[in-house]
Motif scaffolding. Structure first.
Motif, PDB file in Angstrom:
ATOM      1  N   SER A  83     -19.784 -21.431 -96.103  1.00 34.37           N
ATOM      2  CA  SER A  83     -20.358 -20.094 -96.241  1.00 34.37           C
ATOM      3  C   SER A  83     -19.439 -19.197 -97.051  1.00 34.37           C
ATOM      4  O   SER A  83     -18.264 -19.508 -97.277  1.00 34.37           O
ATOM      5  N   SER A  92     -23.170 -15.532 -97.380  1.00 34.07           N
ATOM      6  CA  SER A  92     -22.895 -14.374 -96.521  1.00 34.07           C
ATOM      7  C   SER A  92     -22.152 -13.300 -97.319  1.00 34.07           C
ATOM      8  O   SER A  92     -21.512 -13.606 -98.330  1.00 34.07           O
ATOM      9  N   LEU A 107     -24.649 -14.457 -89.531  1.00 29.85           N
ATOM     10  CA  LEU A 107     -24.348 -15.874 -89.792  1.00 29.85           C
ATOM     11  C   LEU A 107     -23.951 -16.541 -88.471  1.00 29.85           C
ATOM     12  O   LEU A 107     -24.447 -17.618 -88.120  1.00 29.85           O
TER      13      LEU A 107
END
Ligand code: PEP
Ligand code: MN
Length: 361
Positions: free
Chosen positions: A20, A227, A247
């Protein structure tokens, strides 16, 4: 070419890999803040786009090589490995110089064998893991070809990323998942790990949890989720990025089911079939909507020419014709008749509303 990837990249990654970070690195603070916050959740690799391949010019095209240092600094601060997209030879060299731990090849690059071959050549003799996204078009061979080119350069730490396939049709997804394609990839390359990228499949954050769960249910090896500390202000892919806390919520909500070896294939098949059914149903509803638009045009014509709504002979002919077609497809007469009566009922409701300018239920 037989592809036997090295599954252990020596980075201490578990069985499900979560990647991420922001779609794009924008400022040193945005990268550091996003990465340190997501590192509080179950994230194993940090990502950020440094050079952004944009569909149209004059969009934000990334901060360039300077961003590699921002990402690497975030990696050092969190103790996590970092990855970035490379789309040409210069990107590869800059990323290697900056100590980027893992590289990925983007969907637009995988469509171009020349581009991916140049990247592969630049990677000769280097021991860095590389992930290859599917091409934007649903072409399994092109995806396999991209993997073969990178593998052929001696890169053994290799994985695939499924980010969906672009479509001209309107859909709830930005890129259609077409799950059957990554599943087919696995049939061809059984040892390859496949990461799902729900962010680029969904295009909007509200679908991420559902698609992430589906990827886990289909035994994908991990997720790549974008993110951002302030997603709505993101310079690229604003709608699909989530704040670190969201997230965390998505990741905590995921159910990891045990893949039952003897049933995994059957389960995948069921998922594919259900997906096809969903698709057909969505098309059915869309077609009905289109039918009703035409029905309303007929309504206007009848109103303007003072013709009554119902012409029994037309309705009879239509029904005979549709039932004959249905019979040839082994569909029940009774049920098809019922369905057409309902469609006709809805058509009359629309025409009545055109005549009276108000919808009556
Ligand atoms: C990205 O990961 O930000 C990206 C550009 O993805 P894709 O190559 O899948 O479009
Ligand atoms: Mn993106």
């Amino acid at each position: 070419m037989k592809i036997t990837p090295t599954q252990d990249w020596g980075l201490g990654l578990g069985s499900k890999i979560v990647i991420s970070g922001p779609c794009s690195a924008e400022t040193p603070e945005q990268v550091m803040e996003t990465c340190t916050q997501i590192a509080q959740h179950d994230v194993h690799i940090l990502r950020a786009g440094i050079w952004k391949p944009r569909t149209r010019p004059n969009s934000f095209e990334g901060v360039g090589s300077i961003g590699l240092k921002w990402l690497k600094d975030a990696g050092k601060a969190t103790g996590l490995p970092v990855c970035a997209e490379v789309a040409n030879v210069k990107h590869v060299y800059d990323a290697l110089r900056a100590g980027i731990d893992i590289m990925w090849v983007g969907a637009r690059t995988t469509t171009n064998p020349f581009a991916i071959q140049e990247i592969a050549d630049a990677l000769q003799g280097v021991d860095v893991p590389v992930m290859i996204k599917n091409p934007v078009n649903p072409d399994l061979k092109l995806w396999i070809g991209g993997i073969e080119r990178i593998y052929g350069a001696g890169i053994k730490k290799i994985a695939a990323i499924h980010r969906g396939f672009s479509t001209y049709d309107q859909s709830q997804y930005r890129n259609m998942p077409q799950w059957e394609i990554p599943i087919e990839l696995k049939q061809h390359l059984p040892d390859i790990q496949i990461i799902c990228d729900p962010s680029h499949i969904c295009g909007s954050r509200d679908l991420l949890a559902k698609v992430s769960q589906k990827a886990y249910d289909l035994n994908f090896d991990g997720l790549m989720l974008e993110s951002h500390i302030t997603p709505d202000k993101a310079l690229s892919d604003a709608k699909q990025q989530v704040v670190p806390e969201s997230l965390g919520e998505i990741l905590r909500g995921l159910v990891q089911r045990q893949p039952q070896a003897e049933n995994a294939l059957a389960d995948s098949k069921l998922e594919i079939l259900r997906d096809m059914i969903d698709d057909i149903d969505h098309r059915l509803v869309k077609t009905l909507g289109e039918r009703m638009k035409i029905v309303r045009q007929i309504g206007e014509h009848k109103r303007d020419n003072n013709i009554s709504i119902l012409q029994s002979s037309r309705w009879r002919e239509l029904l005979v014709d549709r039932l004959a077609q249905a019979r040839s497809l082994e569909l029940s007469d009774d049920i098809m008749k019922y369905i057409f009566q309902m469609i006709h009922k809805e058509s009359i409701r629309h025409q009545t509303s055109v005549m009276n300018e108000v919808i009556t239920n």
